[in-house]
Design a protein around this motif. Structure first.
Motif, PDB file in Angstrom:
ATOM      1  N   GLU A   1      -6.361   4.766 -19.031  1.00  0.00           N
ATOM      2  CA  GLU A   1      -5.392   4.650 -19.835  1.00  0.00           C
ATOM      3  C   GLU A   1      -5.545   5.791 -20.896  1.00  0.00           C
ATOM      4  O   GLU A   1      -6.261   5.630 -21.929  1.00  0.00           O
TER       5      GLU A   1
ATOM      6  N   SER B   1     -15.381   1.581  -3.869  1.00  0.00           N
ATOM      7  CA  SER B   1     -14.854  -0.009  -3.602  1.00  0.00           C
ATOM      8  C   SER B   1     -14.540  -0.437  -4.877  1.00  0.00           C
ATOM      9  O   SER B   1     -14.026  -1.527  -5.003  1.00  0.00           O
TER      10      SER B   1
ATOM     11  N   HIS C   1     -16.968   7.427 -13.593  1.00  0.00           N
ATOM     12  CA  HIS C   1     -17.193   7.642 -12.275  1.00  0.00           C
ATOM     13  C   HIS C   1     -17.686   6.235 -11.697  1.00  0.00           C
ATOM     14  O   HIS C   1     -18.688   5.597 -12.206  1.00  0.00           O
TER      15      HIS C   1
ATOM     16  N   HIS D   1     -13.809 -10.433 -11.710  1.00  0.00           N
ATOM     17  CA  HIS D   1     -13.705  -9.208 -10.972  1.00  0.00           C
ATOM     18  C   HIS D   1     -12.965  -8.048 -11.520  1.00  0.00           C
ATOM     19  O   HIS D   1     -12.664  -7.135 -11.099  1.00  0.00           O
ATOM     20  N   MET D   2     -12.489  -8.316 -12.653  1.00  0.00           N
ATOM     21  CA  MET D   2     -11.794  -7.459 -13.730  1.00  0.00           C
ATOM     22  C   MET D   2     -12.400  -7.145 -15.121  1.00  0.00           C
ATOM     23  O   MET D   2     -12.796  -8.294 -15.644  1.00  0.00           O
TER      24      MET D   2
ATOM     25  N   VAL E   1     -11.665   0.039  -8.317  1.00  0.00           N
ATOM     26  CA  VAL E   1     -10.626   0.825  -8.774  1.00  0.00           C
ATOM     27  C   VAL E   1     -10.749   0.958 -10.232  1.00  0.00           C
ATOM     28  O   VAL E   1     -10.897  -0.078 -10.916  1.00  0.00           O
ATOM     29  N   VAL E   2     -10.236   2.056 -10.938  1.00  0.00           N
ATOM     30  CA  VAL E   2     -10.296   2.393 -12.028  1.00  0.00           C
ATOM     31  C   VAL E   2      -8.776   2.807 -12.579  1.00  0.00           C
ATOM     32  O   VAL E   2      -8.276   3.690 -11.795  1.00  0.00           O
ATOM     33  N   GLN E   3      -8.427   2.306 -13.518  1.00  0.00           N
ATOM     34  CA  GLN E   3      -7.130   2.776 -14.297  1.00  0.00           C
ATOM     35  C   GLN E   3      -7.334   3.287 -15.578  1.00  0.00           C
ATOM     36  O   GLN E   3      -7.851   2.692 -16.391  1.00  0.00           O
TER      37      GLN E   3
ATOM     38  N   LYS F   1       0.734  -1.164   0.087  1.00  0.00           N
ATOM     39  CA  LYS F   1      -0.109   0.022  -0.050  1.00  0.00           C
ATOM     40  C   LYS F   1       0.817   1.204  -0.076  1.00  0.00           C
ATOM     41  O   LYS F   1       0.571   2.276  -0.582  1.00  0.00           O
TER      42      LYS F   1
ATOM     43  N   LYS G   1     -13.450  10.133 -18.374  1.00  0.00           N
ATOM     44  CA  LYS G   1     -13.288   9.677 -17.372  1.00  0.00           C
ATOM     45  C   LYS G   1     -14.579   9.186 -16.856  1.00  0.00           C
ATOM     46  O   LYS G   1     -15.721   9.662 -16.947  1.00  0.00           O
TER      47      LYS G   1
ATOM     48  N   PHE H   1      -9.921   2.206 -21.350  1.00  0.00           N
ATOM     49  CA  PHE H   1      -9.159   2.752 -22.303  1.00  0.00           C
ATOM     50  C   PHE H   1     -10.158   3.762 -23.201  1.00  0.00           C
ATOM     51  O   PHE H   1      -9.725   4.462 -24.089  1.00  0.00           O
TER      52      PHE H   1
ATOM     53  N   ARG I   1     -14.731  -5.451  -9.730  1.00  0.00           N
ATOM     54  CA  ARG I   1     -13.992  -4.519  -8.707  1.00  0.00           C
ATOM     55  C   ARG I   1     -12.721  -3.929  -9.263  1.00  0.00           C
ATOM     56  O   ARG I   1     -12.297  -3.021  -8.512  1.00  0.00           O
ATOM     57  N   ALA I   2     -12.423  -3.976 -10.473  1.00  0.00           N
ATOM     58  CA  ALA I   2     -11.401  -3.420 -11.140  1.00  0.00           C
ATOM     59  C   ALA I   2     -11.550  -3.218 -12.670  1.00  0.00           C
ATOM     60  O   ALA I   2     -11.929  -4.103 -13.362  1.00  0.00           O
ATOM     61  N   ILE I   3     -11.297  -1.659 -12.891  1.00  0.00           N
ATOM     62  CA  ILE I   3     -11.582  -1.648 -14.277  1.00  0.00           C
ATOM     63  C   ILE I   3     -10.460  -0.764 -14.908  1.00  0.00           C
ATOM     64  O   ILE I   3      -9.897   0.168 -14.783  1.00  0.00           O
ATOM     65  N   TRP I   4     -10.049  -1.402 -16.240  1.00  0.00           N
ATOM     66  CA  TRP I   4      -9.037  -0.997 -16.987  1.00  0.00           C
ATOM     67  C   TRP I   4      -9.737  -0.058 -17.977  1.00  0.00           C
ATOM     68  O   TRP I   4     -10.216  -0.888 -18.996  1.00  0.00           O
TER      69      TRP I   4
END
Lengths: 222, 222
Positions: free
Chosen positions: A195, A189, A185, A150-151, A191-193, A7, A183, A179, A174-177
């Motif tokens: 790119e 809980s 929203h 979850h991705m 997470v967004v990356q 972390k 942006k 592209f 739970r996690a979004i990449w």
DNA sequence: TAGATTGTTAATCGATTAACAATC
DNA sequence: TAGATTGTTAATCGATTAACAATC
């Protein structure tokens, strides 16, 4: 604890770790057993001290005079990044960028396994791209739960991205990449990356203008 | 002078400018004449003060109580980034990522015009991808000079990237947008922007592990 | 006027870099 | 030993954030 250490790792450090991994894997292919921070720095045009600081987050210790043990370091970085296990992921938006990502072999070595694609275009649904099925988008929540996914990767146009993100959140992703050039929203809980390719292009554009200006003024002086 | 101002702009600022541009263009489509830093901050989940600082590099001044004039700001950012004129570019590596970039419409609004592609694969040479010809790689230097091209995009495998970069340098290319997952070495007079997708994936992986850990420990507590 | 906003100046924060002792 | 290297501690650098005066 390890999780605390992770972390606390600076974001720029995390972003550099994959490039270390690439160098290390090449070294391993060449049968090299040790590599020093000086040698990696040369290869990557970074400072040796920065590399040592970065590598410290993985917990591996180098040996004086010889450097770091290549296989140890590979394992440590992979484990730090969670790339020692493949994470299954869905991809939404089977356009040209989506197709490119589905076909990219390199993800196997980067912990990512795209298992299926989704789209709303009837022409794309039912097709198989690089061996992966393209399903209708509305089947995603059900499949995500059944397959414990979850991705997800978003490669839709900007206009569709937020609605897709909402659907993903509702499907317990739970996690979004992302592209899509916008942006999105999501709740805390998730997470967004983002790119953002145009960020890199902006830097390149400004720096190109600089070098062109510089060579112009050199010409004028001459 | 403007060129000095540009040189002095912080890199993170330059990287954020395209996202401001996207918001502004959407506002313009909606017929909005003014936008405040507060509103943009909300939209992009940034701090208003950071946006004001960033926008200051473009030289535009906002109006108290109403904010910035949308068309002015669009022009100023475009001009700052050099996106008010299209820069012609070659693309090397007509694989799936190359194909995706050739077909991406958005570059028209980001100052980039990919005019042709190059490859060494005889099966790809001679084909037309999204309206652009694929030429043999060895024709690149000659064409670059005749067409006055000084920007190129590399979308080859990592193993080919350095040789391609060398060829581009010899062809007087001054700016390289490199998507190959390897660091390429060029003279100082050439600018390179490395687009390392695995850096973003690394961040996402680490943060996903964090949120999963967090929810696990919540479950254990419950 | 009151209040929202900008833009400047100063403070804080975090990452990079430097210095250097410890090690083999 | 001498010298290359690591890793810690401190200094520097640069970006973000805070405070606040100026403006309309």
């Amino acid at each position: 604890m390890e999780s605390e250490k992770q972390k606390g790792a600076p974001l720029p450090t995390i972003r550099r770790l994959p490039s270390y991994l690439r160098v290390l894997r090449r070294m391993q292919e060449q049968g090299r057993e040790f590599i020093s921070s000086t040698q990696m720095a040369e290869e990557l045009k970074l400072e040796a001290i920065q590399i040592r600081k970065d590598l410290a987050v993985t917990g591996v210790e180098g040996k004086c005079r010889v450097g770091y043990q290549v296989p140890d370091l590979i394992d440590a970085i992979e484990s730090f990044l969670g790339w020692d296990n493949l994470t299954d992921a869905f991809l939404v938006g089977a356009g040209s960028l989506g197709t490119a990502l589905i076909g990219y072999q390199g993800f196997e070595h980067r912990g990512l396994n795209i298992v299926a694609a989704f789209d709303t275009d009837p022409y794309k649904i039912g097709r198989v791209i690089h061996g992966k099925d393209v399903f209708p988008l509305d089947k995603l929540p059900d499949l995500a739960r059944r397959m414990h996914i979850h991705m997800a990767v978003i490669t839709t146009p900007a206009a569709a991205a937020q609605a897709v993100a909402d659907l993903l959140v509702s499907a317990d992703i739970r996690a979004i990449w992302n592209f899509a050039p916008t942006k999105i929203h999501v709740p805390e809980s998730v997470v967004v990356q983002n790119e953002d390719l145009s960020a890199g292009l902006a830097v390149l554009s400004v720096r190109l203008a600089e070098v062109l200006n510089r060579s112009e003024s050199l010409e004028q002086e001459a």
